[in-house]
Design an enzyme around this catalytic site. Structure first.
Site, PDB file in Angstrom:
ATOM      1  N   GLU A   8      44.880  37.076  35.830  1.00 43.11           N
ATOM      2  CA  GLU A   8      45.733  35.931  36.204  1.00 43.11           C
ATOM      3  C   GLU A   8      45.934  34.999  35.015  1.00 43.11           C
ATOM      4  O   GLU A   8      46.985  34.363  34.879  1.00 43.11           O
ATOM      5  CB  GLU A   8      45.115  35.196  37.412  1.00 43.11           C
ATOM      6  N   SER A  29      39.217  42.933  45.541  1.00 45.68           N
ATOM      7  CA  SER A  29      39.096  43.153  46.995  1.00 45.68           C
ATOM      8  C   SER A  29      37.717  43.639  47.430  1.00 45.68           C
ATOM      9  O   SER A  29      37.597  44.433  48.362  1.00 45.68           O
ATOM     10  CB  SER A  29      40.187  44.106  47.499  1.00 45.68           C
ATOM     11  N   GLY A  86      43.094  40.764  45.322  1.00 45.16           N
ATOM     12  CA  GLY A  86      43.681  40.011  46.428  1.00 45.16           C
ATOM     13  C   GLY A  86      44.591  40.819  47.326  1.00 45.16           C
ATOM     14  O   GLY A  86      45.316  40.261  48.147  1.00 45.16           O
ATOM     15  N   HIS A 129      40.757  37.075  32.448  1.00 43.68           N
ATOM     16  CA  HIS A 129      41.140  37.469  33.815  1.00 43.68           C
ATOM     17  C   HIS A 129      42.641  37.766  33.829  1.00 43.68           C
ATOM     18  O   HIS A 129      43.415  37.090  33.145  1.00 43.68           O
ATOM     19  CB  HIS A 129      40.809  36.347  34.806  1.00 43.68           C
ATOM     20  N   LYS A 172      38.512  30.800  41.769  1.00 48.56           N
ATOM     21  CA  LYS A 172      39.898  30.569  41.333  1.00 48.56           C
ATOM     22  C   LYS A 172      40.283  29.104  41.589  1.00 48.56           C
ATOM     23  O   LYS A 172      39.430  28.223  41.482  1.00 48.56           O
ATOM     24  CB  LYS A 172      40.852  31.561  42.010  1.00 48.56           C
ATOM     25  N   ASN A 182      34.237  34.253  41.997  1.00 47.54           N
ATOM     26  CA  ASN A 182      35.319  33.594  41.262  1.00 47.54           C
ATOM     27  C   ASN A 182      36.157  32.825  42.288  1.00 47.54           C
ATOM     28  O   ASN A 182      36.927  33.437  43.029  1.00 47.54           O
ATOM     29  CB  ASN A 182      36.157  34.673  40.550  1.00 47.54           C
ATOM     30  N   GLU A 193      38.690  45.206  36.605  1.00 49.89           N
ATOM     31  CA  GLU A 193      39.472  44.667  37.722  1.00 49.89           C
ATOM     32  C   GLU A 193      40.894  45.227  37.678  1.00 49.89           C
ATOM     33  O   GLU A 193      41.756  44.666  36.977  1.00 49.89           O
ATOM     34  CB  GLU A 193      39.541  43.137  37.629  1.00 49.89           C
TER      35      GLU A 193
END
Ligand code: PGA
Length: 250
Positions: free
Chosen positions: A95, A208, A168, A93, A11, A9, A162
């Site tokens: 985000e 991560s 991250g 996701h 992003k 991904n 996730e």
């Protein structure tokens, strides 16, 4: 038998120069037994598709609008992603859920749109740190599955667990924690979709994942692959993760 999936991904990273990373992945893809997927920014999908040609690397989008077309400035439909050469799309996701206020009902509408366009959806679920600390992880992911995953058939559906606090940050849950959530997800999917269909759904871990921890994560029985953010941007790192996924099947 579920084929392991290494999904990258990217992003909101990478312009044309990032495509050179794909050139380096082509060689790895030729010999890998796992399925390889890259979800670049939508602006790169068709160029990436052209570069990959016949190599066994799938390309995906990172979100889509539920409608096929219309007055939705700035949005892309699942059909547009398919037209550009995508075969997958990441949906729900954290985000997108956080930055764009996407709730489960909207994620479900997007998964239905993906199916309409012939794309496989990767539906993301996961808890915040506060929710984990309050012991709510299984309740949160269960509600996300029930709210986001359509009960009728979604061919190729993938679920990515996730934890938001692992994305991250360099933090990851323990192997036991991943196995516990994945085990619960498999049962929830059985109840939601029927056991035969649930068995076909691949369960990824994301948050991560790096070359240094990939082998340990892929050694967990329930893990069918990974959704990789930062470490998918460098072909060298992502290749090591693919190799670890291949090795875990041996
Ligand atoms: P990360 O991102 O690997 O950079 O933690 C994973 C993701 O958000 O899919």
């Amino acid at each position: 038998m579920r084929r392991p999936l290494a999904a990258g991904n990217w992003k909101m990273n990478g312009g044309a120069p990032a495509l050179s990373e794909i050139r380096s992945l082509l060689e790895v893809a030729g010999t890998a037994s796992s399925e390889i997927l890259i979800c670049p920014p939508a602006t790169l999908i068709d160029r990436m598709r052209a570069l990959i040609a016949q190599a066994p690397i799938a390309v995906g989008g990172q979100d889509c609008h539920p409608s096929e077309s219309g007055a939705h400035t700035g949005d892309l439909s699942a059909e547009m992603l398919a037209d550009a050469g995508a075969s997958y799309v990441i949906l729900g996701h954290s985000e997108r859920r956080q930055d764009h206020g996407q709730d489960d009902a909207l994620v479900q509408a997007k998964i239905l749109a993906a199916r309409r366009a012939g794309l496989s959806a990767i539906c993301c679920v996961g808890e915040s740190l506060a929710e984990r600390e309050a012991g709510q992880t299984l309740d949160i992911v269960s509600a996300q599955i029930r709210g986001s995953v359509p009960q009728d058939d979604s061919p190729g559906l993938v679920i990515a667990y996730e934890p938001i606090w692992a994305i991250g940050t360099g933090l990851t849950p323990s192997a036991e924690e991943i196995a516990e959530v994945h085990g619960a997800l498999r049962s929830m999917l059985s109840a939601h979709l029927g056991s035969a269909r649930a068995e076909t759904v691949r369960l990824l871990y994301g948050g991560s994942v790096k070359p240094a921890n990939a082998a340990e994560i892929f050694a967990i029985d329930t893990v069918d692959g990974a959704l990789v953010g930062g470490a998918s941007l460098k072909a060298d790192d992502f290749s090591q993760i693919i190799a670890a996924l291949d090795a875990a099947q041996g």
